[in-house]
Write an enzyme that holds these catalytic residues in place. Structure first.
Site, PDB file in Angstrom:
ATOM      1  N   ASP A  99      89.895  81.407  35.262  1.00  0.00           N
ATOM      2  CA  ASP A  99      89.263  80.089  35.348  1.00  0.00           C
ATOM      3  C   ASP A  99      89.335  79.551  36.779  1.00  0.00           C
ATOM      4  O   ASP A  99      90.080  78.622  37.084  1.00  0.00           O
ATOM      5  CB  ASP A  99      89.952  79.137  34.368  1.00  0.00           C
ATOM      6  CG  ASP A  99      89.201  77.827  34.188  1.00  0.00           C
ATOM      7  OD1 ASP A  99      88.072  77.711  34.707  1.00  0.00           O
ATOM      8  OD2 ASP A  99      89.751  76.924  33.534  1.00  0.00           O
ATOM      9  N   GLN A 117      92.847  65.431  30.272  1.00  0.00           N
ATOM     10  CA  GLN A 117      91.409  65.538  30.479  1.00  0.00           C
ATOM     11  C   GLN A 117      90.991  64.794  31.751  1.00  0.00           C
ATOM     12  O   GLN A 117      91.417  63.670  31.987  1.00  0.00           O
ATOM     13  CB  GLN A 117      90.658  64.961  29.274  1.00  0.00           C
ATOM     14  CG  GLN A 117      90.765  65.803  28.032  1.00  0.00           C
ATOM     15  CD  GLN A 117      91.936  65.425  27.132  1.00  0.00           C
ATOM     16  OE1 GLN A 117      92.745  64.595  27.492  1.00  0.00           O
ATOM     17  NE2 GLN A 117      91.989  66.041  25.970  1.00  0.00           N
ATOM     18  N   GLY A 118      90.141  65.436  32.553  1.00  0.00           N
ATOM     19  CA  GLY A 118      89.706  64.853  33.815  1.00  0.00           C
ATOM     20  C   GLY A 118      90.507  65.341  35.002  1.00  0.00           C
ATOM     21  O   GLY A 118      90.099  65.172  36.147  1.00  0.00           O
ATOM     22  N   ASP A 119      91.682  65.956  34.747  1.00  0.00           N
ATOM     23  CA  ASP A 119      92.474  66.561  35.819  1.00  0.00           C
ATOM     24  C   ASP A 119      92.049  67.999  36.077  1.00  0.00           C
ATOM     25  O   ASP A 119      92.490  68.616  37.056  1.00  0.00           O
ATOM     26  CB  ASP A 119      93.966  66.551  35.460  1.00  0.00           C
ATOM     27  CG  ASP A 119      94.551  65.151  35.442  1.00  0.00           C
ATOM     28  OD1 ASP A 119      94.237  64.370  36.355  1.00  0.00           O
ATOM     29  OD2 ASP A 119      95.321  64.830  34.518  1.00  0.00           O
ATOM     30  N   SER A 120      91.213  68.555  35.205  1.00  0.00           N
ATOM     31  CA  SER A 120      90.766  69.944  35.327  1.00  0.00           C
ATOM     32  C   SER A 120      90.312  70.267  36.744  1.00  0.00           C
ATOM     33  O   SER A 120      89.658  69.458  37.404  1.00  0.00           O
ATOM     34  CB  SER A 120      89.608  70.208  34.369  1.00  0.00           C
ATOM     35  OG  SER A 120      90.047  70.182  33.036  1.00  0.00           O
ATOM     36  N   HIS A 129      85.547  76.374  34.633  1.00  0.00           N
ATOM     37  CA  HIS A 129      85.005  75.613  33.503  1.00  0.00           C
ATOM     38  C   HIS A 129      84.450  74.262  33.935  1.00  0.00           C
ATOM     39  O   HIS A 129      83.716  73.619  33.175  1.00  0.00           O
ATOM     40  CB  HIS A 129      86.046  75.462  32.382  1.00  0.00           C
ATOM     41  CG  HIS A 129      87.060  74.385  32.573  1.00  0.00           C
ATOM     42  ND1 HIS A 129      88.356  74.640  32.956  1.00  0.00           N
ATOM     43  CD2 HIS A 129      86.980  73.049  32.410  1.00  0.00           C
ATOM     44  CE1 HIS A 129      89.033  73.501  33.020  1.00  0.00           C
ATOM     45  NE2 HIS A 129      88.212  72.521  32.696  1.00  0.00           N
TER      46      HIS A 129
END
Length: 281
Positions: free
Chosen positions: A135, A232-235, A88
């Site tokens: 993913d 969010q942003g650690d993905s 993603h």
């Protein structure tokens, strides 16, 4: 429908879904007044020497070539020229939109080693049947990273599932609260593994019927307690148990909720796909 239009459509759908349920595709810009001593949700500041496999995946829009590359996602070094990240993070994009930065404690600036993304290999069945299923993606970088066994190092990938309750370490530059600001300093958090059966029950009434926990996923979090999680942003970043890469930060219901563990791509389950792609390369 042409393949290019299909890719664009998938990217738009993924963005819309991520904004409401999963971790968003876009990076969270660092605000001017943010201090480097901030904390990932329930975590602590760490040093790249403690997680030398961690990289910052930096991105800029294809229509804004004048802009600087900015942190978008994390990733893990699995070979001197290969990075494992989340599908993603890269769906609907091209290699020239990215730089990989290794050996750095910070998501801004030009310290560390910077290299180019030469090729993107995304799982062909990403988002098939269930949201965020499979993913996973591999990035090929050039020039190769200068491994030094100190601040830039590969990590071993799992071949077996971690035990329920095993303590995992997650690292990254994500937001320190749901929808909040991201951290310039590299952060880490420790959370226990949650079984897929238990995690699936936690997500049973979340969203629609496509949001379920599949075999390609792994869960971790402090059930009934909350307060510790990736955000969010650690993905795309690593979930590690005893120095073995077990998961890739994928999605979840907000961040650090007591009712919903974080969800990760399951490296052991996806290992056959990873190995097959590496063999082709």
């Amino acid at each position: 429908m042409s393949r290019s239009w299909l890719v664009c459509l998938l990217a738009i759908m993924a963005c819309l879904l991520a904004s409401t349920h999963g971790l968003p595709l876009q990076e969270n810009p660092l605000q001017e007044d943010e201090k480097s001593g901030g904390r990932i949700v329930g975590g602590y500041a760490t040093d790249i020497a403690q997680v030398p496999y961690q990289i910052s995946l930096r991105y800029k829009g294809i229509t804004t070539p004048q802009n600087a590359y900015r942190h978008r996602c994390g990733g893990s070094i699995i070979a001197e020229d290969k990075i494992l990240t989340a599908a993603h993070c890269i769906i609907g994009t091209v290699p020239s939109q990215y730089k990989v930065v290794a050996g750095t404690n910070y998501q801004t600036g030009s310290d560390g080693v910077i290299t180019n993304v030469k090729e993107i290999i995304m799982h062909e069945e990403y988002f098939s049947e269930f949201a965020y299923n499979n993913d996973i993606a591999i990035l090929v970088v050039d020039p190769p990273l200068p491994l030094n066994n100190f601040t830039i190092q590969t990590i071993k990938m799992a071949t077996e599932q971690p035990l329920e309750g095993a303590v995992s370490k997650i690292s990254g530059w994500g937001t320190t609260s749901p929808g909040g600001t991201s951290s310039n300093q590299l952060l880490a958090v420790d959370v226990p593994i949650v079984s897929n059966d238990v995690c699936d029950k936690d997500y049973e009434n979340f969203g629609d019927e496509t949001y379920r926990i599949t075999a390609s996923m792994l869960c971790a979090g402090k059930r009934g307690v909350g307060g510790a999680d990736a955000c969010q942003g650690d993905s795309g970043g690593p979930l590690v148990v005893r120095d073995v890469l077990q998961g890739v930060v994928s999605w979840g219901n907000s961040c650090a909720l007591a009712t919903h563990p974080g969800v990760y791509a399951n490296v052991a389950y996806l290992r056959s796909w990873i190995d097959a792609k590496l063999a082709q390369l």
